[in-house]
Scaffold this motif. Structure first.
Motif, PDB file in Angstrom:
ATOM      1  N   ASP A 134      -8.513 -23.814  -3.892  1.00  0.00           N
ATOM      2  CA  ASP A 134      -8.834 -25.229  -4.094  1.00  0.00           C
ATOM      3  C   ASP A 134      -9.308 -25.495  -5.526  1.00  0.00           C
ATOM      4  OD1 ASP A 134      -8.186 -25.658  -1.457  1.00  0.00           O
ATOM      5  OD2 ASP A 134     -10.264 -25.715  -0.741  1.00  0.00           O
ATOM      6  N   GLN A 135     -10.192 -24.648  -6.010  1.00  0.00           N
ATOM      7  CA  GLN A 135     -10.753 -24.869  -7.344  1.00  0.00           C
ATOM      8  C   GLN A 135      -9.704 -24.683  -8.436  1.00  0.00           C
ATOM      9  OE1 GLN A 135     -13.735 -25.867  -8.259  1.00  0.00           O
ATOM     10  NE2 GLN A 135     -14.945 -25.725  -6.398  1.00  0.00           N
ATOM     11  N   LEU A 136      -8.841 -23.676  -8.270  1.00  0.00           N
ATOM     12  CA  LEU A 136      -7.821 -23.439  -9.291  1.00  0.00           C
ATOM     13  C   LEU A 136      -6.776 -24.546  -9.296  1.00  0.00           C
ATOM     14  CD1 LEU A 136      -6.683 -21.679 -11.516  1.00  0.00           C
ATOM     15  CD2 LEU A 136      -5.536 -20.286  -9.778  1.00  0.00           C
ATOM     16  N   LEU A 137      -6.399 -25.017  -8.125  1.00  0.00           N
ATOM     17  CA  LEU A 137      -5.446 -26.124  -8.061  1.00  0.00           C
ATOM     18  C   LEU A 137      -6.010 -27.356  -8.766  1.00  0.00           C
ATOM     19  CD1 LEU A 137      -2.880 -27.518  -7.137  1.00  0.00           C
ATOM     20  CD2 LEU A 137      -3.960 -27.918  -4.909  1.00  0.00           C
ATOM     21  N   GLU A 138      -7.266 -27.658  -8.528  1.00  0.00           N
ATOM     22  CA  GLU A 138      -7.887 -28.811  -9.186  1.00  0.00           C
ATOM     23  C   GLU A 138      -7.908 -28.624 -10.702  1.00  0.00           C
ATOM     24  OE1 GLU A 138     -12.378 -30.326  -9.403  1.00  0.00           O
ATOM     25  OE2 GLU A 138     -11.487 -30.665  -7.424  1.00  0.00           O
ATOM     26  N   ALA A 139      -8.228 -27.404 -11.148  1.00  0.00           N
ATOM     27  CA  ALA A 139      -8.262 -27.125 -12.582  1.00  0.00           C
ATOM     28  C   ALA A 139      -6.879 -27.308 -13.208  1.00  0.00           C
ATOM     29  CB  ALA A 139      -8.777 -25.712 -12.830  1.00  0.00           C
ATOM     30  N   VAL A 140      -5.846 -26.844 -12.527  1.00  0.00           N
ATOM     31  CA  VAL A 140      -4.478 -26.986 -13.033  1.00  0.00           C
ATOM     32  C   VAL A 140      -4.074 -28.456 -13.074  1.00  0.00           C
ATOM     33  CG1 VAL A 140      -2.048 -26.540 -12.487  1.00  0.00           C
ATOM     34  CG2 VAL A 140      -3.717 -24.676 -12.391  1.00  0.00           C
ATOM     35  N   GLN A 141      -4.382 -29.190 -12.017  1.00  0.00           N
ATOM     36  CA  GLN A 141      -4.021 -30.609 -11.986  1.00  0.00           C
ATOM     37  C   GLN A 141      -4.645 -31.366 -13.152  1.00  0.00           C
ATOM     38  OE1 GLN A 141      -5.305 -31.230  -7.844  1.00  0.00           O
ATOM     39  NE2 GLN A 141      -3.241 -31.968  -7.382  1.00  0.00           N
ATOM     40  N   HIS A 142      -5.906 -31.095 -13.447  1.00  0.00           N
ATOM     41  CA  HIS A 142      -6.562 -31.749 -14.585  1.00  0.00           C
ATOM     42  C   HIS A 142      -5.836 -31.417 -15.887  1.00  0.00           C
ATOM     43  CE1 HIS A 142      -9.954 -33.802 -12.883  1.00  0.00           C
ATOM     44  NE2 HIS A 142     -10.452 -32.718 -12.309  1.00  0.00           N
ATOM     45  N   ARG A 143      -5.393 -30.174 -16.020  1.00  0.00           N
ATOM     46  CA  ARG A 143      -4.797 -29.739 -17.289  1.00  0.00           C
ATOM     47  C   ARG A 143      -3.336 -30.130 -17.440  1.00  0.00           C
ATOM     48  NH1 ARG A 143      -9.158 -27.497 -16.109  1.00  0.00           N
ATOM     49  NH2 ARG A 143     -10.603 -26.774 -17.732  1.00  0.00           N
ATOM     50  N   LEU A 144      -2.786 -30.765 -16.442  1.00  0.00           N
ATOM     51  CA  LEU A 144      -1.462 -31.369 -16.578  1.00  0.00           C
ATOM     52  C   LEU A 144      -1.547 -32.774 -17.158  1.00  0.00           C
ATOM     53  CD1 LEU A 144       0.170 -30.219 -13.207  1.00  0.00           C
ATOM     54  CD2 LEU A 144       0.805 -29.449 -15.504  1.00  0.00           C
ATOM     55  N   THR A 145      -2.780 -33.262 -17.363  1.00  0.00           N
ATOM     56  CA  THR A 145      -2.991 -34.599 -17.906  1.00  0.00           C
ATOM     57  C   THR A 145      -2.652 -34.614 -19.393  1.00  0.00           C
ATOM     58  OG1 THR A 145      -4.800 -35.005 -16.336  1.00  0.00           O
ATOM     59  CG2 THR A 145      -4.667 -36.440 -18.277  1.00  0.00           C
ATOM     60  N   ALA A 146      -1.654 -35.391 -19.778  1.00  0.00           N
ATOM     61  CA  ALA A 146      -1.258 -35.509 -21.179  1.00  0.00           C
ATOM     62  C   ALA A 146      -0.238 -36.629 -21.296  1.00  0.00           C
ATOM     63  CB  ALA A 146      -0.662 -34.197 -21.693  1.00  0.00           C
ATOM     64  N   ASP A 147      -0.132 -37.184 -22.502  1.00  0.00           N
ATOM     65  CA  ASP A 147       0.885 -38.185 -22.784  1.00  0.00           C
ATOM     66  C   ASP A 147       2.107 -37.564 -23.457  1.00  0.00           C
ATOM     67  OD1 ASP A 147      -0.731 -40.156 -21.712  1.00  0.00           O
ATOM     68  OD2 ASP A 147      -1.707 -40.590 -23.625  1.00  0.00           O
TER      69      ASP A 147
ATOM     70  N   HIS B 294     -15.032 -24.625 -15.790  1.00  0.00           N
ATOM     71  CA  HIS B 294     -16.357 -24.110 -15.430  1.00  0.00           C
ATOM     72  C   HIS B 294     -16.694 -24.314 -13.955  1.00  0.00           C
ATOM     73  CE1 HIS B 294     -17.723 -28.308 -16.081  1.00  0.00           C
ATOM     74  NE2 HIS B 294     -18.816 -27.994 -15.414  1.00  0.00           N
ATOM     75  N   HIS B 295     -16.048 -25.267 -13.296  1.00  0.00           N
ATOM     76  CA  HIS B 295     -16.263 -25.418 -11.850  1.00  0.00           C
ATOM     77  C   HIS B 295     -15.703 -24.194 -11.109  1.00  0.00           C
ATOM     78  CE1 HIS B 295     -17.599 -29.706 -11.757  1.00  0.00           C
ATOM     79  NE2 HIS B 295     -16.964 -29.721 -12.920  1.00  0.00           N
ATOM     80  N   LEU B 296     -14.511 -23.768 -11.493  1.00  0.00           N
ATOM     81  CA  LEU B 296     -13.923 -22.558 -10.916  1.00  0.00           C
ATOM     82  C   LEU B 296     -14.771 -21.339 -11.257  1.00  0.00           C
ATOM     83  CD1 LEU B 296     -11.701 -20.866  -9.566  1.00  0.00           C
ATOM     84  CD2 LEU B 296     -10.419 -20.975 -11.723  1.00  0.00           C
ATOM     85  N   ALA B 297     -15.231 -21.245 -12.501  1.00  0.00           N
ATOM     86  CA  ALA B 297     -16.032 -20.089 -12.925  1.00  0.00           C
ATOM     87  C   ALA B 297     -17.320 -19.986 -12.125  1.00  0.00           C
ATOM     88  CB  ALA B 297     -16.337 -20.186 -14.416  1.00  0.00           C
ATOM     89  N   GLU B 298     -17.963 -21.101 -11.890  1.00  0.00           N
ATOM     90  CA  GLU B 298     -19.219 -21.083 -11.131  1.00  0.00           C
ATOM     91  C   GLU B 298     -18.977 -20.673  -9.680  1.00  0.00           C
ATOM     92  OE1 GLU B 298     -21.451 -24.477 -13.889  1.00  0.00           O
ATOM     93  OE2 GLU B 298     -20.669 -25.015 -11.907  1.00  0.00           O
ATOM     94  N   PHE B 299     -17.830 -21.046  -9.134  1.00  0.00           N
ATOM     95  CA  PHE B 299     -17.504 -20.592  -7.781  1.00  0.00           C
ATOM     96  C   PHE B 299     -17.197 -19.100  -7.790  1.00  0.00           C
ATOM     97  CE2 PHE B 299     -14.648 -19.654  -4.275  1.00  0.00           C
ATOM     98  CZ  PHE B 299     -15.319 -20.234  -3.200  1.00  0.00           C
TER      99      PHE B 299
ATOM    100  N   LEU C 138       1.732 -21.095 -13.159  1.00  0.00           N
ATOM    101  CA  LEU C 138       3.055 -21.710 -13.071  1.00  0.00           C
ATOM    102  C   LEU C 138       3.342 -22.174 -11.649  1.00  0.00           C
ATOM    103  CD1 LEU C 138       5.820 -22.462 -14.221  1.00  0.00           C
ATOM    104  CD2 LEU C 138       6.576 -20.124 -13.729  1.00  0.00           C
ATOM    105  N   GLY C 139       2.981 -21.346 -10.668  1.00  0.00           N
ATOM    106  CA  GLY C 139       3.232 -21.718  -9.280  1.00  0.00           C
ATOM    107  C   GLY C 139       2.521 -22.998  -8.885  1.00  0.00           C
ATOM    108  N   LEU C 140       1.247 -23.113  -9.257  1.00  0.00           N
ATOM    109  CA  LEU C 140       0.481 -24.315  -8.917  1.00  0.00           C
ATOM    110  C   LEU C 140       0.957 -25.521  -9.720  1.00  0.00           C
ATOM    111  CD1 LEU C 140      -3.091 -22.760  -8.663  1.00  0.00           C
ATOM    112  CD2 LEU C 140      -1.683 -23.597  -6.776  1.00  0.00           C
TER     113      LEU C 140
END
Length: 669
Positions: free
Chosen positions: A253-266, A529-534, A283-285
């Protein structure tokens, strides 16, 4: 994204030269070729400049930095990305804040206005380094992200604090004289740096997870350093242990959220793809979360022992990614060695840094500015062979004979190529690290074990300056005992790696510096850092289960990974060393002839030429064991790197180069 620079004078009445600010931006034009800006209002004694790489809010007028906000009381310049900024901007707008751009960067001055700097930092998610001047406090803040993904350097002259995203931006100020530091040189030769230091005297780094507050009092600077975050593993006797599936689900869950955030770009976002589970998981996520096929960029080496492109191909096919393979050989790697050192501003032990620089160039030529990467996974989930060794030696109670045989066999078989680099060839004990940590982590031992080579390689004058110097003591002094005491041995080993090798190697010459050399931003989703803390809460026996490293991550990603990747042991991503191929060795020696001849060495006054000759002869001897050759190969790369650094930064006038670059770009004020 971007490169920042600035000057903070001792007196508000001191004028900040506009052209010097622009020159400091120009020398790091590669970090931000899309636009530039500067700001130096009168009677404030501060100025900032910014070279922009447009990724979010492509409007060049609206998103130009530095921002001059809050009624002219705040100057702000930022390098990196803040995620979840849209939600924060919407909340602040609802509270009456007015934004002049759609840039993620602009949330910081508004948050600081509302909450103050200290209470703003927990809101910031991403990779970043920024400078903020608050006129009402008459204070300059320099802040770096939690892991040190983005760089930030600073120094103090007689009249100013000078800072920038790269050392060359700091050296572009006429008051800053480049000079090597003997301790810094020593650590360049042994690979592992003392956190916060560089090879250059007086030039410091803002440490990861730290904030500097610099104020002016009676014509003098007061520098206050505050740690706002650290990798906090729970004390062993206080760790709350839940069942394995809880951690498997949480990581996913945490890694998927991190990846989704990092797909944000114009702009389009791609992925780096090697044959390891880290980049394959990303790549898979990313493929699952994206509406379009992801472009996957893979490096292929001309040595089957080190090449992972065939395994990466299976992952690309499984995700229907558009795989793009860059094939690299000795000519490309060594012909670009000196150019790589210009960007890394520190030595490199392996041409992997050159390979990464060539890959970022390839990505840029394919019109991509952003890629997601797998860095950070080994740090969070104990992927390196050194962690398995420390887990077995210090973290298991009474392993039986079968466990011992299995551990030794699997570790030796899967890491024989890296003995002397990723694993120590001989045990090295540092009394000061032992005292602070409880043992000398295996990740440091190969490099501390190069100390005798390093000491003898320096010229007699430098050796005299280092008499009695103990590198382990200097490193131990920078480790915070509050995050070591009471922790499990595996936690301690990971913490030490994160504070030393992650920031000083992987995120520097293996990350930002060679990525941004070609105006390309890498986003390491694992270092959210959310993933890291988990991940810090995961029990050690779920990170390394038996001889299987990254167990929880494997289980979390099981459905995404082809079988060969799911079962594959960690294989360090590393370029073939020079001694493994005659052509590479000849190319390396040609570079020594170009940058480290006896005449050049004597003129530089850094290296002992006779000892260097003896080390090269030892490397060429068929009697030298392979593990010794791996270690000597690294040391020779560092020696060459030092001489190239001398050529780039000591023999040349960087302030003149910066001025010439500004003239060439037409950045004249």
């Amino acid at each position: 994204m971007c490169g920042i620079a600035g000057i903070f004078a001792k007196s508000p009445s001191q004028e900040i030269d506009s052209q010097i600010l622009v020159n400091m931006a120009a020398i790091q034009h590669h970090r931000g070729p899309d636009n530039y800006g500067y700001c130096n209002p009168k009677d404030v004694g501060v100025g900032m400049s910014h070279a922009r790489l447009s990724i979010i809010d492509l409007n060049e007028t609206r998103g130009r930095q530095p921002f001059f906000l809050n009624g002219g009381h705040t100057i702000f310049a930022h390098n990196g990305e803040f995620y979840d900024f849209q939600r924060l901007r919407a909340q602040l707008t609802a509270d009456g804040e007015y934004f002049v751009s759609k840039s993620d960067s602009e949330i910081v001055p508004h948050l600081v206005k509302r909450f103050g700097m200290q209470d703003t930092l927990p809101y910031l998610r991403g990779e970043f380094a920024f400078a903020l001047f608050d006129e009402q406090e008459d204070a300059l803040y320099l802040v770096r992200d939690r892991f040190g993904i983005k760089p930030l350097y600073w120094t103090q002259t007689d009249n100013n604090i000078v800072f920038g995203s790269e050392v060359k931006a700091v050296l572009a100020h006429p008051e800053v004289t480049p000079e090597f530091d003997s301790q810094g040189l020593f650590h360049q030769l042994i690979q592992v740096m003392v956190p916060g230091t560089t090879a250059f005297k007086g030039v410091n780094q803002v440490e990861p997870g730290h904030m500097l507050k610099i104020t002016r009092e009676n014509g003098e600077f007061q520098v206050q350093t505050t740690k706002y975050w650290d990798m906090d593993f729970p004390e062993a006797d206080k760790r709350e242990k839940k069942d394995e599936q809880y951690y498997v689900d949480g990581v996913r869950d945490q890694l998927l959220e991190a990846v989704q955030h990092r797909l944000t770009a114009d702009v389009p976002v791609g992925c780096y793809l090697s044959g390891g589970i880290d980049s394959c998981s990303i790549l898979g996520l990313a493929s699952a979360a994206s509406q379009h096929p992801i472009r996957a960029f893979t490096i292929s080496f001309d040595n089957d022992d080190y090449d992972e492109s065939k395994i990466a191909e299976q992952m690309a096919q499984a995700t229907e990614a558009e795989q793009d393979v860059l094939q690299l050989n000795a000519d490309l790697l060594y012909d670009n060695f000196a150019r790589t050192i210009w960007h890394t501003e520190r030595t490199i032990y392996n041409t992997l840094a050159v390979a990464k620089l060539m890959m970022s160039q390839h990505v840029t030529h394919n019109n991509y500015k952003v890629v997601l990467t797998g860095e950070g996974s080994d740090e969070l989930f104990a992927g390196y062979p050194a962690f398995r060794k420390d887990m077995f030696l210090h973290g298991m109670e009474g392993p039986d004979e079968a466990q011992t045989d299995d551990w030794q066999k699997t570790l030796a078989e899967s890491n024989k190529l890296f003995q002397g680099a990723m694993l120590p060839k001989d045990e090295y004990i540092s009394d000061d690290i032992d005292s602070k940590v409880g043992f000398t982590p295996s990740c440091l031992q190969p490099w501390l074990g190069c100390s005798e080579y390093a000491f003898n390689l320096l010229c007699p004058e430098r050796r005299n300056e280092l008499e009695g110097y103990e590198p382990g003591s200097a490193i131990a002094e920078r480790l915070d005992k509050n995050f070591l005491e009471g922790r499990h041995p595996l936690d301690k080993a990971q913490y030490v790696w994160i504070k030393t090798m992650l920031e000083g190697q992987i995120l520097t010459w293996g990350g930002d510096r060679v990525d941004m050399a070609n105006s390309m931003e890498a986003r390491p989703a694992f270092l959210d850092h959310h993933l890291a803390e988990f991940a810090a809460q995961i029990p050690p026996e779920f990170r390394i289960k038996g001889s299987r490293e990254k167990h929880v991550l494997r289980e979390a990603m099981k459905g995404l990974l082809p079988e060969v990747l799911y079962n594959r042991q960690k294989f360090a991503f590393m370029a073939p060393p020079a001694h493994t191929d005659d052509k590479k060795w000849r190319k390396l020696k040609a570079l020594f002839a170009k940058y480290a001849s006896h005449e050049q060495i004597e003129r530089a006054g850094i290296i002992d030429a006779d000892y260097l000759d003896s080390l090269i002869a030892k490397q060429e001897s068929p009697e030298t064991p392979d593990a010794d050759k791996v270690q000597i190969d690294a040391v020779l790369n560092h020696v060459l790197g030092i001489m190239v650094l001398h050529h780039h930064f000591i023999e040349q006038d960087i302030s003149e180069l910066a001025h010439d670059k500004a003239q060439q770009l037409g950045w004249v004020v």
